[in-house]
Design an enzyme around this catalytic site. Structure first.
Site, short mmCIF file in Angstrom:
data_model
loop_
_atom_site.label_atom_id
_atom_site.label_comp_id
_atom_site.label_asym_id
_atom_site.label_seq_id
_atom_site.Cartn_x
_atom_site.Cartn_y
_atom_site.Cartn_z
N ASP A 154 2.23 3.84 2.62
CA ASP A 154 1.10 5.08 2.11
C ASP A 154 1.85 6.01 1.11
OD1 ASP A 154 -1.30 5.74 1.39
OD2 ASP A 154 -1.89 6.41 3.33
N HIS A 190 1.49 4.74 -2.59
CA HIS A 190 1.11 5.52 -3.77
C HIS A 190 2.17 6.14 -4.48
CE1 HIS A 190 -3.32 5.61 -2.92
NE2 HIS A 190 -2.68 5.31 -1.53
N GLU A 226 -10.58 3.79 6.67
CA GLU A 226 -9.38 4.42 6.96
C GLU A 226 -9.91 5.73 7.88
OE1 GLU A 226 -5.82 7.21 4.73
OE2 GLU A 226 -7.67 6.67 3.57
N ARG A 248 3.71 15.68 -15.91
CA ARG A 248 2.93 15.76 -17.41
C ARG A 248 3.28 15.05 -18.48
NH1 ARG A 248 1.98 21.52 -16.88
NH2 ARG A 248 1.04 21.94 -14.94
N HIS A 299 -9.49 1.11 -0.76
CA HIS A 299 -9.37 1.78 0.63
C HIS A 299 -10.79 1.60 1.27
CE1 HIS A 299 -6.00 3.52 -1.63
NE2 HIS A 299 -5.49 4.30 -0.32
N HIS A 348 0.80 -1.17 -0.12
CA HIS A 348 -0.03 -0.17 -0.12
C HIS A 348 0.84 1.43 -0.02
CE1 HIS A 348 -4.14 1.80 0.85
NE2 HIS A 348 -3.02 2.91 0.83
N ASP A 380 -6.21 3.46 -9.60
CA ASP A 380 -7.36 3.79 -8.67
C ASP A 380 -8.05 5.06 -9.24
OD1 ASP A 380 -5.81 5.87 -7.35
OD2 ASP A 380 -5.40 4.71 -5.70
#
Length: 342
Positions: free
Chosen positions: A281, A23, A203, A76, A200, A21, A143
């Site tokens: 995370d 990102h 949380e 970008r 998720h 987990h 996600d």
């Protein structure tokens, strides 16, 4: 909290780790962030390390989402995504992380007009480079933010099915935690396409969101899930069904999901027999990394066998192949046995 000793620190460093987990966009280090701000000349964003540090101060979960979305703006083109991937993977590998399943905030890029093909080309270039340089294996969990509605989920899934590489293993929902029920249809489609359900839930929301993720979205793992502890029946169900919960203690404190680290339910979750994995995370944003999360778990009262259990849980809950799981689990056991011998 328990103090550290050199043998404990050595054990944590030596422990083979899996990160389930984390990102990608939340793994952006300040140097990469500042490099991309300068490259694209983006106004209104920090320009110095000190300004980045202030940018990453969070009052609550809503402020974290605001900062996260702003930070995504620096990505970008394909080169940007490759740079971020290699940098994040290098820092994971330095912590003896052997495998990671990384969330990509794909909808946040689609909504800015960046095609999924560009995102995936960049992260795949970075993944291959990271695996070549550092030996770490990466897989992807695209996600969407739940507070943008089911249509955001549908657009994200359409993009994944059209352009996603074989290294995509699952489908996630994050953002501000809203009711998961409206996402049933998009998760039905994702699962029918062979993607694992990895939302998720629990949380900043309560146990009902976890129940919904399990019963309506077919969740195979729960991102965070700390709200489950308010419902004994849910705790029993999670334990009996061996459903993994990907827990990130420092994140929960930084977003104010938990008021103080001493109050974090991680020890109680293990005592209840839940399958808990340990995760970072959004590490640079929260001033942490996976090694630090193991230090935090130890400081909360866990012992070395508990830390080894967390590492084995990560291996078991991953989508590594069976042979790789056996090899990594054996390495975890070997590190624990060496620590016991002193």
């Amino acid at each position: 909290m328990k103090p550290f000793s050199p043998p404990v620190e050595r054990f944590i460093q030596d422990l083979p780790k899996v990160e389930l987990h984390v990102h990608l966009e939340g793994s952006m280090s300040p140097p990469v962030f500042l490099r991309l701000v300068e490259k694209h000349g983006i106004p209104g964003l920090p320009r110095t390390p000190e300004e980045v540090a202030a940018h990453y101060e969070f009052r609550d979960f809503a402020r974290f989402i605001e900062v996260y979305v702003a930070s995504v703006r620096v990505l970008r083109d394909e080169e940007d995504f490759a740079l971020l991937t290699v940098d994040a993977a290098q820092r994971l590998a330095a912590q003896n992380v052997r495998y990671a399943e990384v969330h990509i905030s794909l909808y946040n890029h689609l909504s800015r007009g960046i095609p999924a093909a560009v995102v995936f080309a960049g992260v795949e270039h970075g993944r291959r480079e990271a695996e070549r340089r550092h030996g770490i294996r990466l897989r992807w969990i695209p996600d969407f933010p739940g507070d943008y509605g089911a249509e955001a989920g549908e657009q994200t899934l359409d993009a994944v099915l059209a352009d996603g590489p074989p290294s995509v293993v699952g489908f996630g929902v994050g953002g501000v935690e809203v009711d998961r029920a409206p996402f049933r249809e998009v998760y039905d489609r994702a699962r029918a396409a062979g993607l694992h359900s990895l939302p998720h839930a629990g949380e900043t929301g309560g146990p009902q969101n976890v129940w919904t993720a399990l019963t309506l979205l077919g969740a195979e793992r729960i991102g965070h899930g700390i709200g489950s502890m308010a419902d004994p029946r849910l705790v029993d169900h999670l334990g009996s069904e061996r459903i993994p919960l990907d827990v990130a203690p420092t994140s929960n404190v930084r977003t104010r999901a938990v008021a103080d680290i001493a109050e974090h339910p991680l020890p109680r979750m293990l005592e209840a027999g839940l399958v808990v994995t340990l995760n970072s995370d959004d590490p640079p944003m929260f001033g942490t990394d996976l090694v630090n999360e193991y230090r935090t778990a130890y400081a909360l009262g866990l012992d070395l066998p508990d830390l080894a259990l967390l590492a084995r849980n990560g291996v078991a809950a991953s989508y590594l192949d069976a042979a790789a799981k056996r090899e990594l689990a054996a390495q975890v056991d070997a590190v624990l046995a060496a620590a016991r011998r002193g």
